[in-house]
Design an enzyme around this catalytic site. Structure first.
Site, PDB file in Angstrom:
ATOM      1  N   LYS A 105       0.838  -1.210   0.000  1.00  0.00           N
ATOM      2  CA  LYS A 105       0.000   0.000   0.000  1.00  0.00           C
ATOM      3  C   LYS A 105       0.867   1.252   0.000  1.00  0.00           C
ATOM      4  O   LYS A 105       1.890   1.303   0.675  1.00  0.00           O
ATOM      5  CB  LYS A 105      -0.879  -0.002   1.262  1.00  0.00           C
ATOM      6  N   ARG A 122       0.346   5.535   0.562  1.00  0.00           N
ATOM      7  CA  ARG A 122      -0.633   6.571   0.920  1.00  0.00           C
ATOM      8  C   ARG A 122      -0.463   7.767  -0.007  1.00  0.00           C
ATOM      9  O   ARG A 122       0.640   8.297  -0.160  1.00  0.00           O
ATOM     10  CB  ARG A 122      -0.455   6.987   2.388  1.00  0.00           C
ATOM     11  N   THR A 171      -7.858   2.415   3.824  1.00  0.00           N
ATOM     12  CA  THR A 171      -6.915   1.292   3.800  1.00  0.00           C
ATOM     13  C   THR A 171      -7.667  -0.034   3.661  1.00  0.00           C
ATOM     14  O   THR A 171      -7.309  -0.896   2.860  1.00  0.00           O
ATOM     15  CB  THR A 171      -6.056   1.307   5.081  1.00  0.00           C
TER      16      THR A 171
HETATM   17  C1  R5P Z   1      -1.357   3.173   8.644  1.00  0.00           C
HETATM   18  O1  R5P Z   1      -0.140   3.058   8.649  1.00  0.00           O
HETATM   19  C2  R5P Z   1      -2.225   2.643   9.732  1.00  0.00           C
HETATM   20  O2  R5P Z   1      -1.732   1.460  10.276  1.00  0.00           O
HETATM   21  C3  R5P Z   1      -3.624   2.423   9.235  1.00  0.00           C
HETATM   22  O3  R5P Z   1      -3.600   1.463   8.206  1.00  0.00           O
HETATM   23  C4  R5P Z   1      -4.213   3.672   8.683  1.00  0.00           C
HETATM   24  O4  R5P Z   1      -3.880   4.765   9.475  1.00  0.00           O
HETATM   25  C5  R5P Z   1      -5.703   3.568   8.550  1.00  0.00           C
HETATM   26  O5  R5P Z   1      -6.179   4.791   8.077  1.00  0.00           O
HETATM   27  P1  R5P Z   1      -7.371   4.835   7.045  1.00  0.00           P
HETATM   28  O6  R5P Z   1      -8.499   4.059   7.621  1.00  0.00           O
HETATM   29  O7  R5P Z   1      -7.676   6.307   6.916  1.00  0.00           O
HETATM   30  O8  R5P Z   1      -6.876   4.288   5.749  1.00  0.00           O
END
Ligand code: R5P
Length: 311
Positions: free
Chosen positions: A190, A192, A224
């Site tokens: 993944k 971001r 995510t």
């Molecule tokens: C990221 O490194 C965290 O472990 C989570 O995967 C993330 O912060 C989840 O955020 P969201 O639900 O906005 O994708």
């Protein structure tokens, strides 16, 4: 004597912790001046007491953080014996380093703020960054919710489950779940793109025709989980997912987003209040017994033992 003081962040959890410890939460008032400044006042003596200040720093993050720091300062000035901040969900843990030269390091700034307010020890639950301990000068005790998540999730899991970390940063947490359940693991690649958008580029590991159990430390926007579910289906996984996450922030339209996913079961803790109803089959596991146990051990000068999160 143990004394629980609670911010307004997780009052039900703080009450349950106090109940488990047969202790009365200390009375205090939190108000707001017309300009928005917080105004806190302890209305009960805490002189000489071993104070555990319970408050997650979830939404509204900055207000919860200021409330926590002000209450720590109030406890210190009221001559508490020791002030431990119990922060089940520790906000700002994701910003523990700069990714650009103009950025701040908020995790460090939060640590400095709490320490200067009089916090002498911190208890957190599965924090996003293991480096949190190194960010503070005072001791940080990490409690893990993994055994609880595993207990809650396992009955509904089919034999052909595979534990999936939705990104590389989540591998250690997913591995701890996989070891406890004796299941194989896979990882979603993944990246971001922004606070609300992520993209995936395949998997590490073979999902086969298995049912994924997605494990993450937190659900914020749900982006995510959405992207990981799509990647898993493209890789041939079954058209259902199980989800286990420690912290449910459910920011923005996360509940709707999660509701659109083929979720068979979602397990989350009560480290944060859930504003609205979860639109999928779910279990909310209370951290009260584990946190009360941790507080009792720390009060007696013992280590956390099997309650501790390592790695
Ligand atoms: C990221 O490194 C965290 O472990 C989570 O995967 C993330 O912060 C989840 O955020 P969201 O639900 O906005 O994708």
């Amino acid at each position: 004597m143990v004394r629980i003081v609670a911010t307004g962040a997780v009052p039900h959890l703080a009450d349950r912790i106090a109940e488990e410890l047969s202790s009365e939460p200390a009375d205090h008032a939190v108000g707001r001046f017309p300009d928005g400044e917080a105004d806190v006042e302890l209305t009960q003596r805490v002189r000489g007491e071993d104070v555990y200040l319970v408050g997650s720093t979830g939404p509204p993050v900055d207000a919860r953080l200021v409330e926590l720091a002000l209450l720590a300062d109030a406890c210190r000035r009221a001559d508490a014996g020791r002030v431990t901040a119990v922060i089940p969900y520790f906000g700002y843990a994701r910003q523990d380093r700069r990714s650009g030269s103009g950025q701040a390091v908020p995790t460090r700034m939060v640590a400095d703020t709490l320490q200067s307010a009089g916090v002498e020890r911190v208890v957190v639950v599965d924090p996003h960054t293991p480096s949190l301990e190194a960010t503070f000068d005072v001791p940080v005790e990490s409690v893990t919710a993994v055994p609880q998540l595993v207990d809650a999730a396992q009955d509904a899991l089919p034999d052909d489950t595979i534990v999936v970390a939705p990104d590389l940063g989540g591998v250690k947490l997913a591995e701890r779940v996989a070891v406890a359940l004796d299941l194989p693991t896979a990882v979603v690649r993944k990246s971001r793109l922004s606070g609300t958008a992520v993209e995936t580029s395949g998997l590490v590991g073979d999902i086969g025709d298995r049912v994924p159990l997605l494990v993450d430390d937190m659900i914020s926007t749900g982006g995510t989980l959405e992207a990981a579910t799509q990647a898993l289906q493209e890789a041939g996984g079954k058209a259902e997912v199980h989800i286990a996450a420690v912290h449910g922030l459910f920011a923005g339209d996360a509940l709707e987003r999660v509701g659109r996913l083929p979720v068979r079961q979602l397990v989350v803790t009560d480290s944060l209040p859930i504003e609205g109803s979860l639109p999928v089959p779910h279990r909310v596991e209370s951290l009260a017994p584990r946190l009360a146990d941790a507080i009792g051990r720390l009060h007696r000068g013992e280590g956390l033992g099997e309650l501790a999160a390592h790695g």
